[in-house]
Design a protein around this motif. Structure first.
Motif, PDB file in Angstrom:
ATOM      1  N   HIS A 111      47.284  40.233  50.247  1.00 31.58           N
ATOM      2  CA  HIS A 111      46.138  41.022  49.826  1.00 31.58           C
ATOM      3  C   HIS A 111      46.505  42.493  49.975  1.00 31.58           C
ATOM      4  O   HIS A 111      47.540  42.837  50.548  1.00 31.58           O
ATOM      5  N   CYS A 146      40.212  44.878  47.503  1.00 24.50           N
ATOM      6  CA  CYS A 146      41.540  44.261  47.497  1.00 24.50           C
ATOM      7  C   CYS A 146      42.274  44.763  46.262  1.00 24.50           C
ATOM      8  O   CYS A 146      41.747  44.720  45.162  1.00 24.50           O
ATOM      9  N   GLU A 148      45.635  43.833  45.566  1.00 26.12           N
ATOM     10  CA  GLU A 148      46.785  42.982  45.213  1.00 26.12           C
ATOM     11  C   GLU A 148      46.196  41.702  44.642  1.00 26.12           C
ATOM     12  O   GLU A 148      45.332  41.069  45.275  1.00 26.12           O
ATOM     13  N   TYR A 149      46.688  41.306  43.477  1.00 25.59           N
ATOM     14  CA  TYR A 149      46.112  40.106  42.870  1.00 25.59           C
ATOM     15  C   TYR A 149      46.346  38.896  43.788  1.00 25.59           C
ATOM     16  O   TYR A 149      47.467  38.588  44.164  1.00 25.59           O
ATOM     17  N   CYS A 150      45.242  38.226  44.154  1.00 25.93           N
ATOM     18  CA  CYS A 150      45.369  37.170  45.150  1.00 25.93           C
ATOM     19  C   CYS A 150      44.753  35.855  44.689  1.00 25.93           C
ATOM     20  O   CYS A 150      44.680  34.900  45.460  1.00 25.93           O
ATOM     21  N   HIS A 154      39.943  37.435  43.072  1.00 24.82           N
ATOM     22  CA  HIS A 154      40.445  38.770  43.441  1.00 24.82           C
ATOM     23  C   HIS A 154      39.469  39.892  43.088  1.00 24.82           C
ATOM     24  O   HIS A 154      39.219  40.784  43.899  1.00 24.82           O
ATOM     25  N   MET A 157      36.771  40.435  45.590  1.00 26.98           N
ATOM     26  CA  MET A 157      37.150  40.558  46.999  1.00 26.98           C
ATOM     27  C   MET A 157      36.895  41.988  47.465  1.00 26.98           C
ATOM     28  O   MET A 157      37.686  42.890  47.227  1.00 26.98           O
TER      29      MET A 157
HETATM   30 CU1  CUA Z   1      42.711  39.763  47.915  1.00 28.41          CU
HETATM   31 CU2  CUA Z   1      43.116  40.434  45.700  1.00 28.41          CU
END
Ligand code: CUA
Length: 179
Positions: A111, A146, A148-150, A154, A157
Motif C-alpha cells: 500500500h 492509498c 499504490e494499486y492494491c 484501492h 482505500m
Molecule cells: Cu491500498 Cu491501494
C-alpha cells in the motif's frame, strides 16, 4: 559502415531536444535534492521488519495498540495498519505544528500512504515498518489516501486525519485522544 568514417552530424533540432532532455533531468534531480535536504522528504527509514501475517500478535500493531499515543516526554506517535481497504484506525486526531511520528505496517499487500498538501507520503511494504516523522502546519481535515494499486478496492482505500489547533489538543482529555 560508411557512416563511421564521416564526422558525427547531429541535427540542430535534435541538439535542441537533447538540451531539453538534459535540462529536465537536471531539474528532476534538483527537485529530489531540494525536497530531501530542505523539505525533509525521505524514504521510510530503519528497515525494520515485521511479520505482516501476524500483526495482531505483535507488540506494536495489535488492534488495541493502534492510534495516537503520547509518550511521557510529549512525543506523539501514530500507529497505523494499512490493510485492504483502509488505514486503521479509520480516523485519527493530531495537533498542528508538533512533530508526529507515524509507524505503519501492512497486513497484506503493498500500500502507499499519502496525505495531499503535506509532505507525508510513504510506501507501506508488507514485511517492513514504515516510519515517517512530519508536522502539519495547518489545522483541518485531511484524507489519508492509498497511492499504490492494491486491488479492486484501492480507489476506496482512505481514512481521515484531523489536525486540530494546539489549544483544542490541550483541551482534549488524554482518553479522548484515542479514537
Ligand atoms: Cu491500498 Cu491501494
Amino acid at each position: 559502415m560508411s557512416s563511421s568514417s564521416r564526422p558525427l552530424h547531429i541535427d540542430p533540432l535534435e541538439k535542441k531536444w537533447l538540451k531539453v532532455a538534459f535540462a529536465l533531468i537536471a531539474l528532476f534531480v534538483g527537485v529530489i535534492l531540494y525536497t530531501g535536504f530542505f523539505q525533509h522528504v525521505h524514504p521510510p527509514g530503519g528497515m525494520e521488519t515485521i511479520d505482516s501475517a501476524a500483526l495482531h500478535l505483535s507488540e506494536e500493531f495489535a488492534e488495541d495498540r493502534l492510534g495516537v499515543s503520547v509518550a511521557p516526554d510529549g512525543a506523539i506517535k501514530v500507529t497505523l495498519v494499512a490493510a485492504r481497504y483502509g488505514f486503521y484506525p479509520r480516523s485519527i486526531k493530531v495537533p498542528a505544528g508538533r512533530p508526529i511520528t507515524f509507524r505503519i505496517a501492512s497486513a497484506d499487500v503493498l500500500h502507499g500512504l499519502h496525505v495531499p498538501m503535506t509532505n507525508l507520503a510513504t510506501m507501506v511494504v508488507p514485511g517492513y515498518i514504515s516510519t515517517v516523522t512530519t508536522r502539519f502546519p495547518k489545522p483541518g481535515e485531511y484524507p489519508l489516501l492509498c497511492n499504490e494499486y492494491c486491488g479492486m478496492g484501492h480507489d476506496h482505500m482512505w481514512s481521515q486525519l484531523q489536525v486540530v489547533s494546539q489549544e483544542d489538543w490541550d483541551a482534549l482529555t488524554p482518553s479522548s485522544k484515542e479514537p
